[in-house]
Design an enzyme around this catalytic site. Structure first.
Site, PDB file in Angstrom:
ATOM      1  CD  GLU A  81      96.154  41.320  34.111  1.00 61.62           C
ATOM      2  OE1 GLU A  81      96.045  42.011  33.091  1.00 61.62           O
ATOM      3  OE2 GLU A  81      96.036  41.793  35.257  1.00 61.62           O
ATOM      4  CD  GLU A 110      96.913  42.317  40.757  1.00 68.55           C
ATOM      5  OE1 GLU A 110      96.009  42.985  40.237  1.00 68.55           O
ATOM      6  OE2 GLU A 110      97.924  41.949  40.127  1.00 68.55           O
TER       7      GLU A 110
HETATM    8  O1  9MR Z   1      96.469  49.517  40.160  1.00 67.27           O
HETATM    9  C1  9MR Z   1      97.104  49.700  38.919  1.00 67.27           C
HETATM   10  C2  9MR Z   1      96.704  51.046  38.332  1.00 67.27           C
HETATM   11  O2  9MR Z   1      97.235  52.105  39.125  1.00 67.27           O
HETATM   12  C3  9MR Z   1      97.205  51.163  36.910  1.00 67.27           C
HETATM   13  O3  9MR Z   1      96.703  52.345  36.330  1.00 67.27           O
HETATM   14  C4  9MR Z   1      96.766  49.954  36.109  1.00 67.27           C
HETATM   15  C5  9MR Z   1      97.304  50.070  34.714  1.00 67.27           C
HETATM   16  O4  9MR Z   1      97.359  48.920  34.015  1.00 67.27           O
HETATM   17  O5  9MR Z   1      97.232  48.773  36.731  1.00 67.27           O
HETATM   18  C6  9MR Z   1      96.672  48.589  37.990  1.00 67.27           C
HETATM   19  O6  9MR Z   1      97.099  47.342  38.523  1.00 67.27           O
HETATM   20  C7  9MR Z   1      96.711  46.196  37.802  1.00 67.27           C
HETATM   21  C8  9MR Z   1      97.777  45.151  38.037  1.00 67.27           C
HETATM   22  O7  9MR Z   1      99.042  45.663  37.686  1.00 67.27           O
HETATM   23  C9  9MR Z   1      97.494  43.884  37.260  1.00 67.27           C
HETATM   24  N1  9MR Z   1      96.175  43.371  37.555  1.00 67.27           N
HETATM   25  C10 9MR Z   1      95.089  44.327  37.468  1.00 67.27           C
HETATM   26  C11 9MR Z   1      95.397  45.577  38.307  1.00 67.27           C
HETATM   27  C12 9MR Z   1      94.229  46.535  38.282  1.00 67.27           C
HETATM   28  O8  9MR Z   1      94.034  47.031  37.000  1.00 67.27           O
END
Ligand code: 9MR
Length: 369
Positions: free
Chosen positions: A153, A258
């Site tokens: 990102e 994802e």
């Molecule tokens: O699914 C993840 C969630 O449990 C966390 O709280 C969050 C915190 O940043 O991150 C989520 O996963 C993210 C992933 O690592 C990167 N792309 C976006 C995902 C959804 O937010």
């Protein structure tokens, strides 16, 4: 007593038994085994196999894994001179034991940094951090982790570079350095750039420019991870297809890393996965707290079918499709961008049962046979 034809009885029994065992044998990973990997994101409990039902579903349906959270900087590198690999060791062991493809998520990301990292303000310190962080983690799992999200990102939605702590301290060269450091630590592992909304035209152009820059500077980049946090109506299949074609024309693999599809109201027209976007909830914003109406369930199944149909069309360019979570109850989308809603974004429901979306993904393969 009625006469039972023994021949008919045997044939019917055989047919029923074989249908049942056929149904039990079918799984996403087996159905798509000649096309691409089918992955899921595991939370800490799933890595530790705490729930037997979840564990057997994971083993049956998926042949690739991503750690949803436990490998992020704040967890593996909580202090400058301290790493914590307890859970990531278990994660990698889980994948090895089950002969799964193991993906590393993620090395350089502006979010979920440890507090000490946020304080880094000059280039010398940041350079040292990146070198130590990437080299330590990638070397530790050299030959065991199959691919890494090296940078996650780094782009804004308009395709420009995000003003992250990395960009502020090091300038855009940090992107090239990150890929070079990772390749040096494990020359054979596949290295990915991962982001959301990079199937949208402006951000896609930014991602393509970024990947070209990394390559031109001699960095090794093997693939792009399109996160795929999508909606029922968007992005269009055409934009997704254009993305597959344009990224793969760069000579890299395309992965959908994802994948999930929100079915809840989105009045702000939010796209992607910026976790800093938070809103207040009310009952109107959480319309299906008990059950998803059949009409939406069908829409979700159709949406998944059209997406997977496209994936199959381009299977030669696609390395892996990973769902962001094993089942609906676990999804981050129950808490984003409003906390405490009930969302239905995955092929398995809160009780781990197949949804029509699951059947529609499998049906595409049955049609091919
Ligand atoms: O699914 C993840 C969630 O449990 C966390 O709280 C969050 C915190 O940043 O991150 C989520 O996963 C993210 C992933 O690592 C990167 N792309 C976006 C995902 C959804 O937010």
């Amino acid at each position: 007593m009625k006469f039972i034809n023994p021949y008919l009885f045997i044939v019917t029994t055989f047919f029923l038994v074989s249908c049942t065992s056929q149904k039990e044998k079918l799984s996403l990973k087996d159905a798509y085994k000649n096309d691409f990997l089918i992955g899921t994101a595991l939370n800490a409990g799933q890595i530790e196999a705490k729930n037997a039902k979840e564990d057997s579903l994971i083993k049956k349906e998926f042949n690739a894994i991503t750690a949803e959270n436990i490998m992020k900087s704040m967890y593996v590198h909580p202090q400058k001179d301290q790493y914590d690999f307890a859970l990531s060791d278990k994660y990698v062991a889980y994948g090895e034991k089950n002969k799964m493809f193991i993906h590393g998520h993620t090395l350089i990301w502006h979010s979920q940094l440890a507090p000490w990292m946020e304080k880094i303000a000059d280039s010398t310190e940041m350079k040292a951090f990146m070198k130590d962080h990437i080299t330590t983690i990638v070397s530790k799992y050299k030959g065991r982790i199959n691919s890494w999200d090296v940078v996650n990102e780094a782009l804004n939605d308009d395709g420009t570079l995000r003003q992250s702590v990395f960009l502020k301290t090091l300038g855009e060269k940090y992107l090239i350095d990150a890929f070079k450091l990772a390749a040096k630590a494990d020359p054979k592992v596949d290295l990915y750039y991962n982001d959301y909304n990079i199937e949208e035209p402006a951000k896609r152009a930014g991602a393509i420019a970024l990947i070209k820059k990394i390559k031109a500077a001699g960095g090794k980049i093997d693939g792009v991870g399109i996160q795929g946090h999508w909606r029922l109506e968007s992005p269009s299949i055409e934009e997704i297809e254009k993305s597959i074609l344009e990224y793969s024309a760069l000579g890299i693999k395309v992965a959908f890393t994802e994948l999930d599809i929100t079915v809840l109201p989105n009045p702000w027209d939010l796209k992607g996965a910026d976790v800093n976007q938070k809103f207040e909830g009310n009952a109107k914003m959480n319309p299906y707290p008990e059950k998803l109406p059949d009409s939406i369930q069908t829409k979700l199944a159709e949406r998944y079918a059209s997406i997977f149909k496209l994936f199959l069309k381009h299977k030669d360019k696609i390395s892996r499709i990973t769902f962001w979570g094993v089942y609906d109850g676990q999804s981050w989308l129950n808490d984003w961008p409003i906390k405490g809603r009930t969302n239905y974004p995955l092929p398995f429901d809160k009780d781990l049962k197949h949804k029509p979306a699951y059947e529609s993904i499998l049906k595409l393969k049955k049609k091919e046979e």
